[in-house]
Structure formats: structure tokens, C-alpha cells
Scaffold this active site. Sequence first.
Site, PDB file in Angstrom:
ATOM      1  N   SER A  34      15.123  29.378 -21.351  1.00 38.40           N
ATOM      2  CA  SER A  34      13.698  29.735 -21.413  1.00 38.40           C
ATOM      3  C   SER A  34      13.454  31.115 -22.020  1.00 38.40           C
ATOM      4  O   SER A  34      12.331  31.406 -22.441  1.00 38.40           O
ATOM      5  CB  SER A  34      13.068  29.691 -20.016  1.00 38.40           C
ATOM      6  OG  SER A  34      13.746  30.571 -19.148  1.00 38.40           O
ATOM      7  N   ASP A 324       5.728  35.722 -15.102  1.00 34.67           N
ATOM      8  CA  ASP A 324       5.815  34.929 -13.880  1.00 34.67           C
ATOM      9  C   ASP A 324       7.000  35.457 -13.075  1.00 34.67           C
ATOM     10  O   ASP A 324       7.520  36.529 -13.387  1.00 34.67           O
ATOM     11  CB  ASP A 324       5.870  33.415 -14.181  1.00 34.67           C
ATOM     12  CG  ASP A 324       7.130  32.982 -14.918  1.00 34.67           C
ATOM     13  OD1 ASP A 324       8.095  33.777 -14.987  1.00 34.67           O
ATOM     14  OD2 ASP A 324       7.161  31.843 -15.427  1.00 34.67           O
ATOM     15  N   HIS A 327      10.148  35.372 -15.732  1.00 39.14           N
ATOM     16  CA  HIS A 327      10.133  35.604 -17.189  1.00 39.14           C
ATOM     17  C   HIS A 327       9.292  36.815 -17.577  1.00 39.14           C
ATOM     18  O   HIS A 327       8.205  37.004 -17.039  1.00 39.14           O
ATOM     19  CB  HIS A 327       9.586  34.357 -17.900  1.00 39.14           C
ATOM     20  CG  HIS A 327      10.360  33.110 -17.586  1.00 39.14           C
ATOM     21  ND1 HIS A 327       9.948  32.209 -16.626  1.00 39.14           N
ATOM     22  CD2 HIS A 327      11.525  32.638 -18.069  1.00 39.14           C
ATOM     23  CE1 HIS A 327      10.826  31.221 -16.555  1.00 39.14           C
ATOM     24  NE2 HIS A 327      11.799  31.449 -17.413  1.00 39.14           N
TER      25      HIS A 327
END
Length: 349
Positions: A34, A324, A327
Amino acid sequence: MSPNSLPWLLLVPLFLHLAEITAKVPAIIIFGDSSVDTGNNNYIPTIARSNFKPYGRDFIGGQPTGRFCNGRLATDFISEAFGLPPTVPAYLDPTYGIKDFAAGVCFASAGSGYDNATSDVLSVIPLWKELEYFKEFCGKLKAYQGEAKAQQTLRESLYIISLGTNDFLENYYTVPGGRGSQYTVEEYQDFLIGIAEGFLREIYQSGARKVDVTGILPMGCLPLERVTSPTMGACNELYNKVAWNFNSKLQCLIKKLNGELHGVTIVYSDVYQLFLDVLQKPLTYGFEDAASGCCATGIFEMGYMCNKKSPFTCQDANKFVFWDAFHPTERMNHIVADQMMNTTLAIFK
Ligand SMILES: *[C@@H]1O[C@H](CO)[C@@H](O)[C@H](O)[C@H]1NC(C)=O
Ligand SMILES: *[C@@H]1O[C@H](CO)[C@@H](O)[C@H](O)[C@H]1NC(C)=O
């Protein structure tokens, strides 16, 4: 000026021209998790998704794309800094084709790791499959550019590999009866390094010569890890130590391969140190919050838990290091990209 130096002066434009040709990076080719996935997970059945608001609220057009961020990723900024498009398309996104991918392509998948067992946890794309997609892309590129030109593109492109965090946090320390019961953490690090080595040799075989391997950040300081840390709220020092040790082993591997693989330049990007610096002195970098994410409570939400209905989402994500619970924000990603461009990637400019 002596008359002798004249012929040399005349040659300068020629040299500059040659330097320009060999130095040009025609495309950025990305593998990982990610930290660099620009939307591949939108096209596979997984819960590791972020293609809904407020993800992407600061992205071009305010659109959620599947990036785990409020805006762009470090690799998008790096692409732009090389004079390439400001965003790198996801390989599985059907709105893009080989014409776009010839200038940059992302095979990464959020939730993935070096270990096959890691990508199994959230049913995402394992690294070996990212490599298969890459080989499929090589075939398409040869059909599109012709054999010789495609070989040149593959040789001169910049390859960025960014993953590893999930192998520890989503897998080793989380899955009961899994890797944590099969390996000591040192053995597991070595197991992952073995996979990284095989992977780097494979892309070298396919033509890669300019490669960046990004280390793991101090993962014990991610908001999600802070809440569950034995020292409640502070960074989990064990996780940071594991990340640091893994990074050292990664650097040894890179050194070895640089000595062994003819004509390759593999660089190691040290995001660990940069994050640590930012987390220790957030105000110096213009951040007001370095411990929790902007989205929702900022303590545990990511993916579907971070959505339009989540209360408490912050107004200005630029004040946060994290978007978040897992991240970084676009602003932090931009700092990472700038630092990489100024240091490890400068050699490829
Ligand atoms: C991961 O899975 C692929 C495909 O099944 C396999 O070829 C590869 O050997 C596996 N890697 C490891 C380290 O087990
Ligand atoms: C990188 O270099 C640019 C231009 O020299 C400079 O403006 C910027 O502050 C540097 N960024 C970092 C993170 O070192």
C-alpha cells in the site's frame, strides 16, 4: 584559452547530448504494497480497499483512486520529478493501456509482502504475481515499441520496490500458528531477504538496471501500533528494532548484488531515518500531529473503517504525518519523495 582546447569545446554539445540520452528515465516501474499501490486492489476481490471518500479528497479532482492516502503517493511525486506523468497508473486499471504504461506502471498491491503467506491474509496480489504481471507488461511493451526500443526502456527505467511492513505486522506478529510459530524473527527476516534476492535477480534478468529498494519505516510508530504497544501510546520499540534489523540485512543484500550483477545500480532508500526524524521533530517539518492519523479517530481506522461517515476526521491533513492509522499523508509522501530525489535517486536524474 589555448588553441588546443578548441576541439574539446566543440565536442561538449555532443557529450551533453549523449549524457542526456543515457541518463533519461523513460518510465517508473513499481512493485510493493500500500505504500506504493495506486489502485490495483480495486480490481481484485479483497477488503484491502480505499477507493472511496475521504481517501483521495486532496487528490487531483478530489477523487478516491485506491491509493491509501488523501492525495498522491511518494512514487507519484518521484515520477513527476523525473519529468514523467504526475501519477503512475495501476496495471489492472482498464482505463489505461500500454501507451500509458510505457511511461510508468504500478504492479503493487496493498496488503502484500515478500512472503506469499502475507498476501494470503487479505487475498491480495502476491509478489510473484506482481512479477508475472510485469513479464506480461514486458511482452506488451515489445509489441508496442519493438524489441530494441523496449529493451532500452526496460534497461533505463527506474524500478522501485517498497514492501515488507505487512510481513511483520499483518502476518508474523498477527496470524496465530503462522510464521511466528515457525521462525524466530531473525530467521523470518532472512527468509524475506531470500525472497527479495530472488526477486531482484528476476527483474535484472528481464533487463532492470536502475533499481531502488525502499526500506521499512519505523513501523512501531504507526498510529495503529502505538495503541497496541506495551507502552500504550508510545512507539513499539520492538517493532522498530525489527524494522531496523531487516533494513540492515536489506542493505547487505543490495551491496552483494551490486558487486555481483554486471551493470546494475541498486540503491537503498532509507525512509526509516527520515520518518524517525519527522516523528521526533514534527514541528520542524510543519506537522502538528505525528502520533495519530487524520481520518476518523486516527488511532485504528484504515480501509473501510475510514469512510465518509467516520466522525472526527481532521480538516487539514497537511498538519498530520499520518492520513489513516497506517499510512502517511500526501504531504509526508511529498517529503519522502523530495528526500529520495535529493539523495539516493539523484544518481538517476
Ligand atoms: C510463492 O508462491 C509461488 C507460486 O505458487 C511459488 O512459485 C513460490 O515458490 C512461492 N515462494 C515461496 C518463498 O514459497
Ligand atoms: C531537496 O532539494 C530541493 C532543491 O534543492 C530543496 O528545495 C528541498 O528542500 C530538498 N528537500 C529535502 C527533503 O531535502
